[in-house]
Write an enzyme that holds these catalytic residues in place. Structure first.
Site, PDB file in Angstrom:
ATOM      1  N   ALA A  92     -11.230  -4.534  57.405  1.00 48.61           N
ATOM      2  CA  ALA A  92     -11.377  -3.132  56.877  1.00 48.61           C
ATOM      3  C   ALA A  92     -10.564  -2.212  57.676  1.00 48.61           C
ATOM      4  O   ALA A  92      -9.964  -2.709  58.670  1.00 48.61           O
ATOM      5  CB  ALA A  92     -12.834  -2.722  56.903  1.00 48.61           C
ATOM      6  N   GLU A 109     -16.229  -7.631  64.417  1.00 49.32           N
ATOM      7  CA  GLU A 109     -16.719  -6.624  64.290  1.00 49.32           C
ATOM      8  C   GLU A 109     -17.427  -6.222  65.532  1.00 49.32           C
ATOM      9  O   GLU A 109     -17.443  -5.253  66.097  1.00 49.32           O
ATOM     10  CB  GLU A 109     -17.692  -6.451  63.181  1.00 49.32           C
ATOM     11  CG  GLU A 109     -17.004  -6.408  61.777  1.00 49.32           C
ATOM     12  CD  GLU A 109     -16.749  -7.722  61.182  1.00 49.32           C
ATOM     13  OE1 GLU A 109     -16.802  -8.594  61.790  1.00 49.32           O
ATOM     14  OE2 GLU A 109     -16.149  -7.686  59.823  1.00 49.32           O
ATOM     15  N   GLU A 131     -14.435 -11.612  54.901  1.00 49.56           N
ATOM     16  CA  GLU A 131     -15.530 -11.436  53.903  1.00 49.56           C
ATOM     17  C   GLU A 131     -15.100 -11.459  52.564  1.00 49.56           C
ATOM     18  O   GLU A 131     -15.683 -11.909  51.705  1.00 49.56           O
ATOM     19  CB  GLU A 131     -16.086 -10.108  54.220  1.00 49.56           C
ATOM     20  CG  GLU A 131     -16.938 -10.190  55.485  1.00 49.56           C
ATOM     21  CD  GLU A 131     -17.587  -8.928  56.199  1.00 49.56           C
ATOM     22  OE1 GLU A 131     -16.725  -7.963  56.167  1.00 49.56           O
ATOM     23  OE2 GLU A 131     -18.749  -8.729  56.654  1.00 49.56           O
ATOM     24  N   GLY A 165     -13.615  -7.758  57.410  1.00 46.34           N
ATOM     25  CA  GLY A 165     -13.521  -7.541  56.059  1.00 46.34           C
ATOM     26  C   GLY A 165     -12.495  -8.423  55.101  1.00 46.34           C
ATOM     27  O   GLY A 165     -12.870  -8.924  54.055  1.00 46.34           O
TER      28      GLY A 165
END
Ligand code: CO8
Length: 262
Positions: free
Chosen positions: A69, A136, A116, A113
């Site tokens: 992200a 993270e 993911e 992300g």
């Protein structure tokens, strides 16, 4: 194909029946900013609506599939309600719900992300230098787009815990051994190999392919008994399709089937 800021979209394959989506924010290692997610969702909508398309390949660059992200966007979010009230995460189920198979072709970094996002896809192929990770923890947060769940399903508790609690990365070779990735290729052959597999999936009945995908995904949400029941009912349902009749008739008549996606 539409014109996008953060991705490139192209129809590829001998029959032009595969949509190739390339994440294209090289300066940020394809960090998944809001605009990129919007572009990606739009491209998936187009691929899904296009009856000439049978499968999607999602890739990045040789350096990065996606480095996560967008940390610069997230840094500005002050508190719970800022992130809760944004649509930051909402649209991220798009790939799992896509009616067409989506194959991730991962070269370079697939972090946070990005990892993911790859795990939302139906199949992951990796280039030899790909690296998977959920860093993270190093940023004071946790995976927020399925990492704690999908990674654990994919590689088991001990390996998933180790990655998530240390932020350590996993190589393509380890990821294949652990079952996160189904095949590993030299970086420059990765996308063409992914497209070949996508073309093969696209050669079958779209209706039946979608049913297969739905049944496999259901195994994540159901007990074995419920999942077996769903599968049996869908198996029965295929008998009322043209394509099941055609597929079996073609086998008996020793010829290639002519699927009509119905
Ligand atoms: N977000 C924003 N910018 C990034 C990101 C990112 N995730 N990753 C890299 N960049 C930028 C860098 O800031 C840098 O930009 P600039 O040149 O302007 O400084 C540029 O990309 C190149 O990066 P580096 O100079 O750092 O390149 P290196 O080769 O030195 O390092 C790494 C590459 C190791 C990949 C490094 O960039 C890195 O560690 N990136 C961050 C990885 C990370 O922590 N990802 C997880 C983010 S958190 C997350 O994904 C939460 C998911 C929750 C999802 C919920 C959604 C709903």
């Amino acid at each position: 194909s539409g014109t996008y800021t953060n991705i490139k979209v192209e129809k590829v394959g001998e029959k032009k029946n595969v949509t190739l989506i390339q994440l294209n924010r090289p300066k940020a290692l394809n960090a998944l900013c809001d605009g990129l997610i919007k572009d990606l969702n739009h491209a998936l909508d187009e691929a899904e609506a296009d009856s000439t398309i049978g499968a999607v390949v999602l890739t990045g660059s040789e350096r990065a599939f996606a480095a996560g992200a967008d940390i610069k966007e997230m840094q500005a979010m002050e508190n719970f309600s800022a992130v809760y009230n944004s649509d930051f995460s909402l649209s991220w189920n798009r790939i799992t719900n896509c009616k067409k198979p989506v194959l991730a072709a991962v070269n370079g970094f697939a972090l946070g992300g990005g990892c993911e996002l790859a795990m939302m896809c139906d199949i992951i192929y990796a280039g030899e230098k790909a690296q998977f990770g959920q860093p993270e923890i190093t940023l004071g947060t946790i995976p927020g787009a399925g990492g704690t769940q999908r990674l654990t399903h994919a590689i088991g508790k001990s390996k998933a815990m180790e990655m998530i609690l240390t932020g350590n990365r996993m190589s393509a070779q380890e990821a294949e051994k652990a079952g996160l990735v189904s095949k590993v290729f030299p970086p420059d052959q990765l996308v063409s190999e992914a497209v070949k597999t996508a073309e093969k999936m696209a050669s079958f009945s779209k209706t039946i392919v979608t049913i297969c995908k739905e049944c496999v995904n259901a195994s994540y949400n159901m007990t074995l008994t419920e999942g077996l029941h769903l599968e049996k009912r869908f198996f029965h349902a295929t008998f009322s399709t043209h394509d099941r009749q055609e597929g079996m008739t073609a086998f008996v008549e020793k010829r290639a089937p002519d699927f009509k996606d119905c």
